[in-house]
Write a protein that holds these residues in place. Structure first.
Motif, mmCIF file in Angstrom:
data_model
loop_
_atom_site.group_PDB
_atom_site.id
_atom_site.type_symbol
_atom_site.label_atom_id
_atom_site.label_comp_id
_atom_site.label_asym_id
_atom_site.label_seq_id
_atom_site.Cartn_x
_atom_site.Cartn_y
_atom_site.Cartn_z
ATOM 1 N N ASP A 161 0.854 -1.174 0.000
ATOM 2 C CA ASP A 161 0.000 0.000 0.000
ATOM 3 C C ASP A 161 0.895 1.230 0.000
ATOM 4 O OD1 ASP A 161 -2.296 -1.529 0.176
ATOM 5 O OD2 ASP A 161 -2.336 -1.478 2.361
ATOM 6 N N HIS A 162 0.539 2.213 -0.841
ATOM 7 C CA HIS A 162 1.293 3.463 -0.817
ATOM 8 C C HIS A 162 1.024 4.144 0.514
ATOM 9 C CE1 HIS A 162 2.607 3.047 -4.896
ATOM 10 N NE2 HIS A 162 1.377 2.801 -5.272
ATOM 11 N N GLY A 163 2.041 4.665 1.125
ATOM 12 C CA GLY A 163 1.914 5.287 2.432
ATOM 13 C C GLY A 163 2.206 4.325 3.568
ATOM 14 N N GLU A 164 2.417 3.059 3.245
ATOM 15 C CA GLU A 164 2.748 2.059 4.260
ATOM 16 C C GLU A 164 4.260 2.027 4.450
ATOM 17 O OE1 GLU A 164 2.756 -2.757 4.426
ATOM 18 O OE2 GLU A 164 0.951 -1.804 3.654
ATOM 19 N N LYS A 165 4.711 1.948 5.696
ATOM 20 C CA LYS A 165 6.152 1.883 5.958
ATOM 21 C C LYS A 165 6.690 0.506 5.572
ATOM 22 C CE LYS A 165 6.750 5.471 9.290
ATOM 23 N NZ LYS A 165 7.463 5.865 10.484
ATOM 24 N N THR A 166 7.856 0.500 4.958
ATOM 25 C CA THR A 166 8.496 -0.704 4.453
ATOM 26 C C THR A 166 9.909 -0.785 5.024
ATOM 27 O OG1 THR A 166 7.258 -0.424 2.399
ATOM 28 C CG2 THR A 166 9.153 -1.887 2.314
ATOM 29 N N PRO A 167 10.398 -1.996 5.344
ATOM 30 C CA PRO A 167 11.770 -2.108 5.842
ATOM 31 C C PRO A 167 12.787 -2.050 4.697
ATOM 32 C CG PRO A 167 10.736 -4.266 5.857
ATOM 33 C CD PRO A 167 9.684 -3.274 5.431
ATOM 34 N N TYR A 168 13.842 -1.292 4.907
ATOM 35 C CA TYR A 168 14.948 -1.181 3.959
ATOM 36 C C TYR A 168 16.230 -1.525 4.688
ATOM 37 C CZ TYR A 168 11.623 1.221 1.005
ATOM 38 O OH TYR A 168 10.519 1.519 0.249
ATOM 39 N N GLU A 169 17.149 -2.211 3.987
ATOM 40 C CA GLU A 169 18.413 -2.643 4.578
ATOM 41 C C GLU A 169 19.580 -2.133 3.745
ATOM 42 O OE1 GLU A 169 20.605 -6.786 5.936
ATOM 43 O OE2 GLU A 169 18.887 -6.877 4.615
ATOM 44 N N CYS A 170 20.646 -1.715 4.421
ATOM 45 C CA CYS A 170 21.850 -1.246 3.743
ATOM 46 C C CYS A 170 22.688 -2.451 3.310
ATOM 47 C CB CYS A 170 22.656 -0.352 4.674
ATOM 48 S SG CYS A 170 24.229 0.189 3.963
ATOM 49 N N PHE A 171 23.102 -2.473 2.046
ATOM 50 C CA PHE A 171 23.968 -3.544 1.545
ATOM 51 C C PHE A 171 25.332 -3.517 2.226
ATOM 52 C CE2 PHE A 171 21.246 -3.704 -2.331
ATOM 53 C CZ PHE A 171 21.048 -5.066 -2.368
ATOM 54 N N ALA A 172 25.829 -2.328 2.583
ATOM 55 C CA ALA A 172 27.179 -2.197 3.114
ATOM 56 C C ALA A 172 27.278 -2.529 4.608
ATOM 57 C CB ALA A 172 27.707 -0.783 2.860
ATOM 58 N N CYS A 173 26.446 -1.892 5.430
ATOM 59 C CA CYS A 173 26.604 -2.063 6.881
ATOM 60 C C CYS A 173 25.497 -2.889 7.534
ATOM 61 C CB CYS A 173 26.719 -0.703 7.579
ATOM 62 S SG CYS A 173 25.188 0.255 7.637
ATOM 63 N N GLY A 174 24.393 -3.144 6.806
ATOM 64 C CA GLY A 174 23.328 -3.981 7.341
ATOM 65 C C GLY A 174 22.285 -3.250 8.168
ATOM 66 N N LYS A 175 22.399 -1.932 8.304
ATOM 67 C CA LYS A 175 21.415 -1.163 9.070
ATOM 68 C C LYS A 175 20.041 -1.315 8.430
ATOM 69 C CE LYS A 175 20.098 3.437 10.546
ATOM 70 N NZ LYS A 175 20.470 3.891 11.858
ATOM 71 N N VAL A 176 19.014 -1.519 9.259
ATOM 72 C CA VAL A 176 17.637 -1.656 8.782
ATOM 73 C C VAL A 176 16.832 -0.476 9.306
ATOM 74 C CG1 VAL A 176 15.562 -3.081 8.850
ATOM 75 C CG2 VAL A 176 17.810 -4.160 8.757
ATOM 76 N N ILE A 177 16.082 0.159 8.389
ATOM 77 C CA ILE A 177 15.185 1.247 8.762
ATOM 78 C C ILE A 177 13.826 0.980 8.125
ATOM 79 C CG2 ILE A 177 17.046 2.951 8.940
ATOM 80 C CD1 ILE A 177 15.988 4.119 6.253
ATOM 81 N N THR A 178 12.786 1.640 8.626
ATOM 82 C CA THR A 178 11.483 1.590 7.976
ATOM 83 C C THR A 178 11.164 2.979 7.462
ATOM 84 O OG1 THR A 178 10.350 1.934 10.072
ATOM 85 C CG2 THR A 178 10.584 -0.338 9.340
#
Length: 47
Positions: free
Chosen positions: A7-24
């Motif tokens: 759904d547009h407007g829904e938070k999605t998890p993203y991960e950094c390829f380099a350091c592995g940090k995950v954010i939404t």
């Protein structure tokens, strides 16, 4: 494997390829806030 519908407007998890940090976030960030690495959508399978 089925496609994930988001759904547009829904938070999605993203991960950094380099350091592995995950954010939404609502939209994909350009780069990691910590190291500047490329971010990927964790709901999209890697090929």
């Amino acid at each position: 494997m089925r496609d994930v519908e988001q759904d547009h407007g829904e938070k999605t998890p993203y991960e950094c390829f380099a350091c592995g940090k995950v954010i939404t976030a609502v939209s994909q960030p350009e780069n990691c806030q910590d190291c500047g690495g490329e971010m990927r959508n964790r709901l999209t399978p890697l090929e």
